[in-house]
Motif scaffolding. Structure first.
Motif, PDB file in Angstrom:
ATOM      1  N   GLY A  44       0.828  -1.195   0.000  1.00 25.01           N
ATOM      2  CA  GLY A  44       0.000   0.000   0.000  1.00 25.01           C
ATOM      3  C   GLY A  44       0.865   1.248   0.000  1.00 25.01           C
ATOM      4  N   TRP A  67       6.877   6.321  -2.782  1.00 22.27           N
ATOM      5  CA  TRP A  67       5.802   6.088  -1.821  1.00 22.27           C
ATOM      6  C   TRP A  67       4.910   7.324  -1.748  1.00 22.27           C
ATOM      7  CZ3 TRP A  67       5.535   1.267   0.176  1.00 22.27           C
ATOM      8  CH2 TRP A  67       6.702   0.494   0.191  1.00 22.27           C
ATOM      9  N   GLU A  71       5.489   7.592   5.837  1.00 17.76           N
ATOM     10  CA  GLU A  71       4.917   6.607   6.760  1.00 17.76           C
ATOM     11  C   GLU A  71       4.447   5.344   6.058  1.00 17.76           C
ATOM     12  OE1 GLU A  71       4.150   9.882   6.665  1.00 17.76           O
ATOM     13  OE2 GLU A  71       5.273  10.434   8.473  1.00 17.76           O
ATOM     14  N   ARG A  72       4.052   5.460   4.801  1.00 18.23           N
ATOM     15  CA  ARG A  72       3.632   4.245   4.067  1.00 18.23           C
ATOM     16  C   ARG A  72       4.814   3.276   3.955  1.00 18.23           C
ATOM     17  NH1 ARG A  72      -1.513   2.864   3.742  1.00 18.23           N
ATOM     18  NH2 ARG A  72      -1.416   2.162   1.602  1.00 18.23           N
ATOM     19  N   HIS A  73       6.035   3.809   3.928  1.00 19.35           N
ATOM     20  CA  HIS A  73       7.207   2.938   3.912  1.00 19.35           C
ATOM     21  C   HIS A  73       7.652   2.580   5.329  1.00 19.35           C
ATOM     22  CE1 HIS A  73      11.747   2.333   3.556  1.00 19.35           C
ATOM     23  NE2 HIS A  73      11.157   1.209   3.222  1.00 19.35           N
ATOM     24  N   VAL A  75       6.361   2.921   8.340  1.00 19.94           N
ATOM     25  CA  VAL A  75       5.422   2.362   9.318  1.00 19.94           C
ATOM     26  C   VAL A  75       4.652   1.195   8.702  1.00 19.94           C
ATOM     27  CG1 VAL A  75       3.436   2.834  10.810  1.00 19.94           C
ATOM     28  CG2 VAL A  75       5.231   4.573  10.522  1.00 19.94           C
ATOM     29  N   ASP A  76       3.870   1.478   7.661  1.00 20.97           N
ATOM     30  CA  ASP A  76       2.983   0.453   7.107  1.00 20.97           C
ATOM     31  C   ASP A  76       3.755  -0.716   6.490  1.00 20.97           C
ATOM     32  OD1 ASP A  76       1.017   2.217   7.910  1.00 20.97           O
ATOM     33  OD2 ASP A  76       0.524   2.892   5.887  1.00 20.97           O
ATOM     34  N   PHE A  77       4.637  -0.423   5.543  1.00 17.79           N
ATOM     35  CA  PHE A  77       5.386  -1.505   4.906  1.00 17.79           C
ATOM     36  C   PHE A  77       6.324  -2.178   5.906  1.00 17.79           C
ATOM     37  CE2 PHE A  77       9.225  -2.994   2.643  1.00 17.79           C
ATOM     38  CZ  PHE A  77       8.651  -3.993   1.878  1.00 17.79           C
ATOM     39  N   SER A  79       6.081  -2.676   8.993  1.00 20.23           N
ATOM     40  CA  SER A  79       5.421  -3.532   9.986  1.00 20.23           C
ATOM     41  C   SER A  79       4.556  -4.616   9.335  1.00 20.23           C
ATOM     42  CB  SER A  79       4.574  -2.675  10.929  1.00 20.23           C
ATOM     43  OG  SER A  79       3.521  -2.056  10.222  1.00 20.23           O
ATOM     44  N   SER A  80       4.645  -4.736   8.024  1.00 21.08           N
ATOM     45  CA  SER A  80       3.800  -5.711   7.321  1.00 21.08           C
ATOM     46  C   SER A  80       4.591  -6.976   6.992  1.00 21.08           C
ATOM     47  CB  SER A  80       3.258  -5.106   6.027  1.00 21.08           C
ATOM     48  OG  SER A  80       4.266  -5.106   5.023  1.00 21.08           O
TER      49      SER A  80
END
Length: 112
Positions: A44, A67, A71-73, A75-77, A79-80
């Motif tokens: 995402g 990105w 944060e999309r990198h 935090v989101d990515f 922690s995925s």
């Protein structure tokens, strides 16, 4: 790989990761990078991925990922499960930890 900012939104962020592998592993690493690129594109907020190979230093690569936000990198990515999947493709080839930095477009226009 420059995507314009959404109307009223922040400009995309470019992740710049320098990867170093043994030159003798280059062919296998390129295959791993292709698989890793597909993983990144499923994340995402990932707008695009570009891979560059250094001409002067065999075994040096730059992976640029655009990105929607930092944060999309980070935090989101990060922690995925996709991060582990990315690493499963490329980590075994790396001879050092990647050097990762994030950049934003300066906004200099050609007619300036």
């Amino acid at each position: 790989m420059s995507t314009p900012a959404p109307a009223g939104g922040p400009a995309p962020v470019v992740e710049h990761a320098v990867l170093r592998v043994r030159p003798r592993d280059a062919a296998d690493f390129k295959g791993a990078l292709a698989a890793g690129r597909r993983v990144l594109l499923r994340a995402g907020g990932c707008l695009g991925v570009r891979v560059l190979e250094c001409i002067e230093s065999p075994g040096d690569y730059v992976v640029e990922v655009e990105w929607t936000t930092l944060e999309r990198h980070t935090v989101d990515f990060a922690s995925s499960p996709l991060l582990a999947e990315w690493r499963s493709h490329v980590a075994r080839y790396l001879v050092a930890a990647p050097v990762v930095r994030h950049y934003a477009e300066v906004g200099i226009r050609e007619d300036s």
